[in-house]
Motif scaffolding. Sequence first.
Motif, PDB file in Angstrom:
ATOM      1  N   GLU A 215       2.288   5.851   7.130  1.00  0.00           N
ATOM      2  CA  GLU A 215       1.206   5.449   6.230  1.00  0.00           C
ATOM      3  C   GLU A 215      -0.092   5.719   6.974  1.00  0.00           C
ATOM      4  N   LEU A 216      -0.868   6.714   6.489  1.00  0.00           N
ATOM      5  CA  LEU A 216      -2.037   7.179   7.232  1.00  0.00           C
ATOM      6  C   LEU A 216      -3.294   7.212   6.376  1.00  0.00           C
ATOM      7  N   SER A 217      -4.431   7.236   7.056  1.00  0.00           N
ATOM      8  CA  SER A 217      -5.720   7.438   6.388  1.00  0.00           C
ATOM      9  C   SER A 217      -5.875   8.934   6.114  1.00  0.00           C
ATOM     10  N   LEU A 218      -6.903   9.287   5.383  1.00  0.00           N
ATOM     11  CA  LEU A 218      -7.173  10.693   5.077  1.00  0.00           C
ATOM     12  C   LEU A 218      -7.456  11.488   6.358  1.00  0.00           C
ATOM     13  N   VAL A 219      -8.220  10.908   7.279  1.00  0.00           N
ATOM     14  CA  VAL A 219      -8.545  11.589   8.539  1.00  0.00           C
ATOM     15  C   VAL A 219      -7.288  11.784   9.377  1.00  0.00           C
ATOM     16  N   GLU A 220      -6.446  10.755   9.467  1.00  0.00           N
ATOM     17  CA  GLU A 220      -5.203  10.872  10.230  1.00  0.00           C
ATOM     18  C   GLU A 220      -4.281  11.918   9.608  1.00  0.00           C
ATOM     19  N   THR A 221      -4.247  11.961   8.287  1.00  0.00           N
ATOM     20  CA  THR A 221      -3.421  12.945   7.589  1.00  0.00           C
ATOM     21  C   THR A 221      -3.906  14.356   7.895  1.00  0.00           C
TER      22      THR A 221
ATOM     23  N   VAL B 272       2.825   9.992   4.407  1.00  0.00           N
ATOM     24  CA  VAL B 272       3.126  11.309   4.963  1.00  0.00           C
ATOM     25  C   VAL B 272       4.600  11.307   5.375  1.00  0.00           C
ATOM     26  N   LYS B 273       5.380  12.173   4.739  1.00  0.00           N
ATOM     27  CA  LYS B 273       6.822  12.215   4.983  1.00  0.00           C
ATOM     28  C   LYS B 273       7.204  13.539   5.626  1.00  0.00           C
ATOM     29  N   HIS B 274       7.847  13.450   6.784  1.00  0.00           N
ATOM     30  CA  HIS B 274       8.381  14.624   7.469  1.00  0.00           C
ATOM     31  C   HIS B 274       9.846  14.740   7.064  1.00  0.00           C
ATOM     32  N   ARG B 275      10.201  15.832   6.413  1.00  0.00           N
ATOM     33  CA  ARG B 275      11.588  16.044   5.984  1.00  0.00           C
ATOM     34  C   ARG B 275      12.224  17.086   6.897  1.00  0.00           C
ATOM     35  N   TYR B 276      13.386  16.715   7.432  1.00  0.00           N
ATOM     36  CA  TYR B 276      14.096  17.574   8.378  1.00  0.00           C
ATOM     37  C   TYR B 276      15.272  18.275   7.714  1.00  0.00           C
ATOM     38  N   ARG B 277      15.579  19.464   8.212  1.00  0.00           N
ATOM     39  CA  ARG B 277      16.658  20.273   7.659  1.00  0.00           C
ATOM     40  C   ARG B 277      18.016  19.605   7.897  1.00  0.00           C
ATOM     41  N   SER B 278      18.237  19.113   9.098  1.00  0.00           N
ATOM     42  CA  SER B 278      19.502  18.491   9.454  1.00  0.00           C
ATOM     43  C   SER B 278      19.600  17.084   8.861  1.00  0.00           C
TER      44      SER B 278
ATOM     45  N   SER C 280       0.319  16.229 -14.237  1.00  0.00           N
ATOM     46  CA  SER C 280      -0.644  15.723 -15.213  1.00  0.00           C
ATOM     47  C   SER C 280      -1.038  14.277 -14.916  1.00  0.00           C
ATOM     48  N   ASP C 281      -0.260  13.600 -14.051  1.00  0.00           N
ATOM     49  CA  ASP C 281      -0.538  12.208 -13.698  1.00  0.00           C
ATOM     50  C   ASP C 281      -0.449  12.027 -12.191  1.00  0.00           C
ATOM     51  N   VAL C 282      -1.157  11.011 -11.706  1.00  0.00           N
ATOM     52  CA  VAL C 282      -1.061  10.616 -10.309  1.00  0.00           C
ATOM     53  C   VAL C 282      -0.098   9.430 -10.267  1.00  0.00           C
ATOM     54  N   ILE C 283       0.962   9.564  -9.465  1.00  0.00           N
ATOM     55  CA  ILE C 283       1.922   8.477  -9.293  1.00  0.00           C
ATOM     56  C   ILE C 283       1.855   8.021  -7.861  1.00  0.00           C
ATOM     57  N   LEU C 284       1.502   6.763  -7.665  1.00  0.00           N
ATOM     58  CA  LEU C 284       1.363   6.231  -6.299  1.00  0.00           C
ATOM     59  C   LEU C 284       2.734   6.063  -5.655  1.00  0.00           C
ATOM     60  N   ALA C 285       2.810   6.424  -4.382  1.00  0.00           N
ATOM     61  CA  ALA C 285       4.056   6.350  -3.610  1.00  0.00           C
ATOM     62  C   ALA C 285       4.227   4.960  -3.034  1.00  0.00           C
ATOM     63  N   GLU C 286       5.478   4.621  -2.780  1.00  0.00           N
ATOM     64  CA  GLU C 286       5.816   3.392  -2.079  1.00  0.00           C
ATOM     65  C   GLU C 286       6.732   3.779  -0.929  1.00  0.00           C
ATOM     66  N   ARG C 287       6.647   3.021   0.143  1.00  0.00           N
ATOM     67  CA  ARG C 287       7.534   3.298   1.285  1.00  0.00           C
ATOM     68  C   ARG C 287       8.960   2.981   0.921  1.00  0.00           C
ATOM     69  N   GLU C 288       9.869   3.807   1.420  1.00  0.00           N
ATOM     70  CA  GLU C 288      11.304   3.596   1.137  1.00  0.00           C
ATOM     71  C   GLU C 288      11.879   2.530   2.027  1.00  0.00           C
TER      72      GLU C 288
ATOM     73  N   MET D 122      -0.818   6.497  -1.696  1.00  0.00           N
ATOM     74  CA  MET D 122      -0.364   5.112  -1.847  1.00  0.00           C
ATOM     75  C   MET D 122      -1.479   4.312  -2.523  1.00  0.00           C
ATOM     76  N   SER D 123      -2.717   4.683  -2.183  1.00  0.00           N
ATOM     77  CA  SER D 123      -3.893   4.113  -2.844  1.00  0.00           C
ATOM     78  C   SER D 123      -5.004   5.152  -2.755  1.00  0.00           C
ATOM     79  N   LEU D 124      -5.839   5.204  -3.777  1.00  0.00           N
ATOM     80  CA  LEU D 124      -6.929   6.187  -3.789  1.00  0.00           C
ATOM     81  C   LEU D 124      -8.288   5.499  -3.894  1.00  0.00           C
ATOM     82  N   ASP D 125      -8.386   4.305  -3.331  1.00  0.00           N
ATOM     83  CA  ASP D 125      -9.671   3.608  -3.349  1.00  0.00           C
ATOM     84  C   ASP D 125     -10.529   4.129  -2.193  1.00  0.00           C
ATOM     85  N   SER D 126     -11.585   3.419  -1.854  1.00  0.00           N
ATOM     86  CA  SER D 126     -12.505   3.896  -0.817  1.00  0.00           C
ATOM     87  C   SER D 126     -11.835   3.994   0.553  1.00  0.00           C
TER      88      SER D 126
END
Length: 128
Positions: free
Chosen positions: A70-76, A55-61, A120-128, A45-49
């Motif tokens: 929306e998490l920090s790197l450590v939480e992820t 983080v998206k959990h996708r379920y089969r059903s 080839s590019d970084v595309i920042l995500a947005e919450r749905e 979502m952002s790649l600053d300091s």
Amino acid sequence: MSYQEVFTEFWKQVEESVQEGNFAKLTMAKTIGKQELKNIFVRPMSLDSDAKLLVKHRYRSREVEDKELELSLVETKNVIQDHLLNPFFSVVLFTTEKDVIFKINKKKAGSIVENPPTFSDVILAERE
């Protein structure tokens, strides 16, 4: 080498890709059996300091709604580690420089394989 040690090496590459701004996506896949949780996707979502990751959990059903956090790197990292062997056996890091695949085999040994980049590019995500 145990999968935990190899995962530590793999996660260093994740951290470096975030710091260098070339982190495109991270995907957990490859389960044993048909699990309810199908995939976990991580997009920047952002790649600053103070990087924020979606983080998206996708379920089969279709009856179970996907979960977005929306998490920090450590939480992820904690989410990813919690799902290793439970139920996922691989994690793929996609950067604009290379793809890095972390796998755990049946003997619970870890390995890392690098391939040419998918993105080839970084595309920042947005919450749905």
